[in-house]
Write a protein that holds these residues in place. Structure first.
Motif, PDB file in Angstrom:
ATOM      1  N   ARG A 190       0.465  -5.083  19.944  1.00  0.00           N
ATOM      2  CA  ARG A 190      -0.835  -5.539  19.452  1.00  0.00           C
ATOM      3  C   ARG A 190      -1.114  -6.967  19.897  1.00  0.00           C
ATOM      4  N   ARG A 191      -0.064  -7.768  20.010  1.00  0.00           N
ATOM      5  CA  ARG A 191      -0.231  -9.172  20.392  1.00  0.00           C
ATOM      6  C   ARG A 191      -0.089  -9.410  21.897  1.00  0.00           C
ATOM      7  N   LEU A 192       0.294  -8.376  22.625  1.00  0.00           N
ATOM      8  CA  LEU A 192       0.474  -8.524  24.072  1.00  0.00           C
ATOM      9  C   LEU A 192      -0.775  -9.035  24.781  1.00  0.00           C
ATOM     10  N   PRO A 193      -1.986  -8.608  24.416  1.00  0.00           N
ATOM     11  CA  PRO A 193      -3.172  -9.161  25.083  1.00  0.00           C
ATOM     12  C   PRO A 193      -3.300 -10.674  24.940  1.00  0.00           C
ATOM     13  N   GLU A 194      -2.806 -11.241  23.835  1.00  0.00           N
ATOM     14  CA  GLU A 194      -2.828 -12.704  23.695  1.00  0.00           C
ATOM     15  C   GLU A 194      -1.989 -13.354  24.785  1.00  0.00           C
ATOM     16  N   LEU A 195      -0.822 -12.767  25.058  1.00  0.00           N
ATOM     17  CA  LEU A 195       0.049 -13.305  26.103  1.00  0.00           C
ATOM     18  C   LEU A 195      -0.586 -13.129  27.478  1.00  0.00           C
ATOM     19  N   LEU A 196      -1.106 -11.951  27.742  1.00  0.00           N
ATOM     20  CA  LEU A 196      -1.696 -11.670  29.055  1.00  0.00           C
ATOM     21  C   LEU A 196      -2.898 -12.564  29.337  1.00  0.00           C
ATOM     22  N   SER A 197      -3.681 -12.864  28.306  1.00  0.00           N
ATOM     23  CA  SER A 197      -4.898 -13.650  28.508  1.00  0.00           C
ATOM     24  C   SER A 197      -4.593 -15.100  28.852  1.00  0.00           C
ATOM     25  N   ARG A 198      -3.382 -15.559  28.570  1.00  0.00           N
ATOM     26  CA  ARG A 198      -3.025 -16.955  28.833  1.00  0.00           C
ATOM     27  C   ARG A 198      -2.279 -17.155  30.144  1.00  0.00           C
ATOM     28  N   LEU A 199      -2.078 -16.081  30.890  1.00  0.00           N
ATOM     29  CA  LEU A 199      -1.384 -16.201  32.170  1.00  0.00           C
ATOM     30  C   LEU A 199      -2.279 -16.877  33.199  1.00  0.00           C
ATOM     31  N   ARG A 200      -1.739 -17.898  33.858  1.00  0.00           N
ATOM     32  CA  ARG A 200      -2.463 -18.586  34.918  1.00  0.00           C
ATOM     33  C   ARG A 200      -2.204 -17.910  36.256  1.00  0.00           C
ATOM     34  N   GLU A 201      -2.858 -18.422  37.294  1.00  0.00           N
ATOM     35  CA  GLU A 201      -2.868 -17.757  38.593  1.00  0.00           C
ATOM     36  C   GLU A 201      -1.472 -17.464  39.131  1.00  0.00           C
ATOM     37  N   GLU A 202      -0.536 -18.410  38.950  1.00  0.00           N
ATOM     38  CA  GLU A 202       0.805 -18.223  39.505  1.00  0.00           C
ATOM     39  C   GLU A 202       1.844 -17.890  38.438  1.00  0.00           C
ATOM     40  N   ASP A 203       1.402 -17.456  37.268  1.00  0.00           N
ATOM     41  CA  ASP A 203       2.327 -17.080  36.196  1.00  0.00           C
ATOM     42  C   ASP A 203       2.790 -15.636  36.352  1.00  0.00           C
ATOM     43  N   ILE A 204       4.036 -15.399  35.945  1.00  0.00           N
ATOM     44  CA  ILE A 204       4.579 -14.043  35.856  1.00  0.00           C
ATOM     45  C   ILE A 204       5.133 -13.850  34.452  1.00  0.00           C
ATOM     46  N   LEU A 205       4.747 -12.775  33.817  1.00  0.00           N
ATOM     47  CA  LEU A 205       5.313 -12.370  32.529  1.00  0.00           C
ATOM     48  C   LEU A 205       6.255 -11.200  32.783  1.00  0.00           C
ATOM     49  N   MET A 206       7.515 -11.326  32.333  1.00  0.00           N
ATOM     50  CA  MET A 206       8.488 -10.243  32.423  1.00  0.00           C
ATOM     51  C   MET A 206       8.953  -9.892  31.014  1.00  0.00           C
ATOM     52  N   ILE A 207       8.913  -8.608  30.692  1.00  0.00           N
ATOM     53  CA  ILE A 207       9.345  -8.110  29.386  1.00  0.00           C
ATOM     54  C   ILE A 207      10.533  -7.184  29.620  1.00  0.00           C
ATOM     55  N   THR A 208      11.647  -7.446  28.926  1.00  0.00           N
ATOM     56  CA  THR A 208      12.852  -6.651  29.132  1.00  0.00           C
ATOM     57  C   THR A 208      13.636  -6.579  27.821  1.00  0.00           C
ATOM     58  N   ALA A 209      14.909  -6.173  27.907  1.00  0.00           N
ATOM     59  CA  ALA A 209      15.791  -6.112  26.746  1.00  0.00           C
ATOM     60  C   ALA A 209      17.201  -6.485  27.206  1.00  0.00           C
ATOM     61  N   ASP A 210      18.134  -6.537  26.271  1.00  0.00           N
ATOM     62  CA  ASP A 210      19.499  -6.975  26.582  1.00  0.00           C
ATOM     63  C   ASP A 210      20.554  -5.900  26.340  1.00  0.00           C
ATOM     64  N   HIS A 211      20.204  -4.819  25.663  1.00  0.00           N
ATOM     65  CA  HIS A 211      21.080  -3.685  25.369  1.00  0.00           C
ATOM     66  C   HIS A 211      20.257  -2.730  24.525  1.00  0.00           C
ATOM     67  N   GLY A 212      20.850  -1.689  23.991  1.00  0.00           N
ATOM     68  CA  GLY A 212      20.162  -0.815  23.055  1.00  0.00           C
ATOM     69  C   GLY A 212      20.718  -0.975  21.653  1.00  0.00           C
ATOM     70  N   CYS A 213      20.048  -0.366  20.683  1.00  0.00           N
ATOM     71  CA  CYS A 213      20.563  -0.256  19.309  1.00  0.00           C
ATOM     72  C   CYS A 213      19.788   0.886  18.655  1.00  0.00           C
ATOM     73  N   ASP A 214      20.102   2.097  19.086  1.00  0.00           N
ATOM     74  CA  ASP A 214      19.344   3.280  18.689  1.00  0.00           C
ATOM     75  C   ASP A 214      19.388   3.451  17.170  1.00  0.00           C
ATOM     76  N   PRO A 215      18.247   3.311  16.497  1.00  0.00           N
ATOM     77  CA  PRO A 215      18.251   3.394  15.036  1.00  0.00           C
ATOM     78  C   PRO A 215      18.323   4.812  14.498  1.00  0.00           C
ATOM     79  N   SER A 216      18.299   5.801  15.386  1.00  0.00           N
ATOM     80  CA  SER A 216      18.297   7.193  14.933  1.00  0.00           C
ATOM     81  C   SER A 216      19.682   7.819  14.937  1.00  0.00           C
ATOM     82  N   THR A 217      20.699   7.092  15.432  1.00  0.00           N
ATOM     83  CA  THR A 217      22.053   7.634  15.481  1.00  0.00           C
ATOM     84  C   THR A 217      22.826   7.229  14.226  1.00  0.00           C
ATOM     85  N   PRO A 218      23.930   7.908  13.919  1.00  0.00           N
ATOM     86  CA  PRO A 218      24.743   7.504  12.761  1.00  0.00           C
ATOM     87  C   PRO A 218      25.304   6.093  12.888  1.00  0.00           C
TER      88      PRO A 218
END
Length: 388
Positions: A303-331
């Motif tokens: 929901r807040r991602l458009p706020e981030l995208l709207s502030r990107l300047r001409e030479e800006d790069i936004l990268m979204i990633t993760a560092d591992h998993g933590c599956d909340p559906s497993t025991p």
């Protein structure tokens, strides 16, 4: 001025790695588990191409075109913890997993900690943090003994009531523990866990502090700092890298503040990297097997991602990633050995690019360093040529 905003959605893995069974994580898929919740809605990430990531379309579905660049990355390091994952994102591979203590910490370490602090120890075994203060809080308040516990991660945690052990004293105790945690005891993080309240209603305060093992080699943060680039850290990034290579940092109380502080940095003139960790997915939902809570937190980011995208300047790069998993559906309440997503956007980022499956998180570091003209000095292979 070139700027890269690198945001880690802590634990938001996107499917089991080929060696997941070696870690007891066969079948784990954190993102898929959340996508099945009625609380899940991520139209903006879908528009950028989330659905087009290798392996995702099989269970997610999606349209014919997308506006960002996407891919997925495998973890080359041994392990599945926060520190190892972030270090690899920053270009440093870990050949051996960090030590864990499923039976509690051995006498060699606990005796040294008692002698150094002058306090007795309670618990000393893997334990939920909220359960630890519930079960040992009263005895701690009566005796002044520290609540020492660990988890499936490579961590040593010390909990103390703020009225029994002032927060600054607890921090000093944890600094002492950090010095003692060497060799076979070299855990990734020593964590101060202050709490407050009365018996039956104890609660952890927001003054948690992590004391991390210093990276054993050069990271992209070190390289950028040496090249005179700005390195700004949001959330627990400063703690994960023991402050090294970071010029300015701000700690946060949760995902919302992490996004707010990143937006504030986006309004500033600088050249370099802003590295953000959003921890709530892991801390509040993954480890507590709360599928709906995790899904709702992902949706709030979207929901807040458009706020981030709207502030990107001409030479800006936004990268979204993760560092591992933590599956909340497993025991299991532990991290899971998973691929992590990469979703990139910016005025100069080519739309509709899928960089496929990469062999290491360190490709992010190689790409960032090439963008700033300092490529080839950490592990990983740059995908900048595909991105721009």
């Amino acid at each position: 001025m070139k700027r890269v905003f690198l945001m880690v959605l802590d634990s938001a893995g996107i499917g089991e790695l080929p060696d997941a069974a070696d870690y007891g994580d066969e079948g784990s898929n954190t993102w898929r588990a959340c996508a099945g919740s009625g609380k899940y809605a991520m139209p903006n990430m879908e528009r950028l191409g989330l659905w087009a990531i290798d392996g995702v379309r099989d269970w997610y579905g999606g349209g014919a075109g997308f506006e960002g660049a996407v891919g997925r990355l495998a973890e080359a390091s041994r392990g599945k913890d926060t520190t190892t994952g972030h270090w690899e994102i920053a270009g440093l591979l870990s050949e051996s997993p960090m030590p864990t203590f499923p039976d509690g910490f051995p006498a060699g370490l606990t005796d040294a900690l008692r002698a150094a602090t002058g306090r007795e120890l309670l618990c000393n075994r893997p334990y939920s943090g909220t359960d630890a203060i519930r079960d040992f809080g009263e005895e701690h308040m009566r005796t002044g003994a520290l609540i020492l516990y660990t988890s499936a991660d490579s961590v040593l945690q010390i909990a103390a009531h703020e009225k029994v052990v002032p927060v600054e004293e607890l921090y000093e105790i944890c600094r002492t523990a950090r010095k003692l945690c060497t060799g076979p005891y070299a855990v990734g993080r020593v964590i101060a866990r202050p709490f407050d309240g009365e018996a039956g209603n104890f609660f952890r305060t927001e003054r948690r502090h992590d004391f991390s093992l210093e990276p054993p080699g050069e990271t992209m943060l070190d390289v950028l700092a040496k090249e005179g680039k700005d390195v700004l850290a949001v959330g627990k990034i400063c703690d994960i890298f023991a402050g090294r290579g970071i010029g300015e940092f701000v700690r946060t109380s949760g995902n919302g503040e992490g996004i707010d502080r990143t937006l504030e940095y986006m309004e500033r003139d600088f050249e370099g990297l802003c590295f953000t960790n959003l921890v709530d997915y892991d801390m509040l939902y993954g480890h507590r097997n709360d599928v709906d809570g995790y899904a709702q937190a992902l949706s709030e980011f979207d929901r807040r991602l458009p706020e981030l995208l709207s502030r990107l300047r001409e030479e800006d790069i936004l990268m979204i990633t993760a560092d591992h998993g933590c599956d909340p559906s497993t025991p299991s309440t532990d991290h899971s050995r998973e691929y992590v997503p990469l979703v990139a956007a910016g005025p100069s980022v080519r739309a509709g690019v899928n960089i496929g499956t990469r062999q290491t998180f360190a490709d992010i570091a190689a790409t960032v360093l090439e963008y700033f003209g300092t490529e080839g000095r950490t592990a990983g292979r740059s995908f900048l040529g595909e991105l721009l």
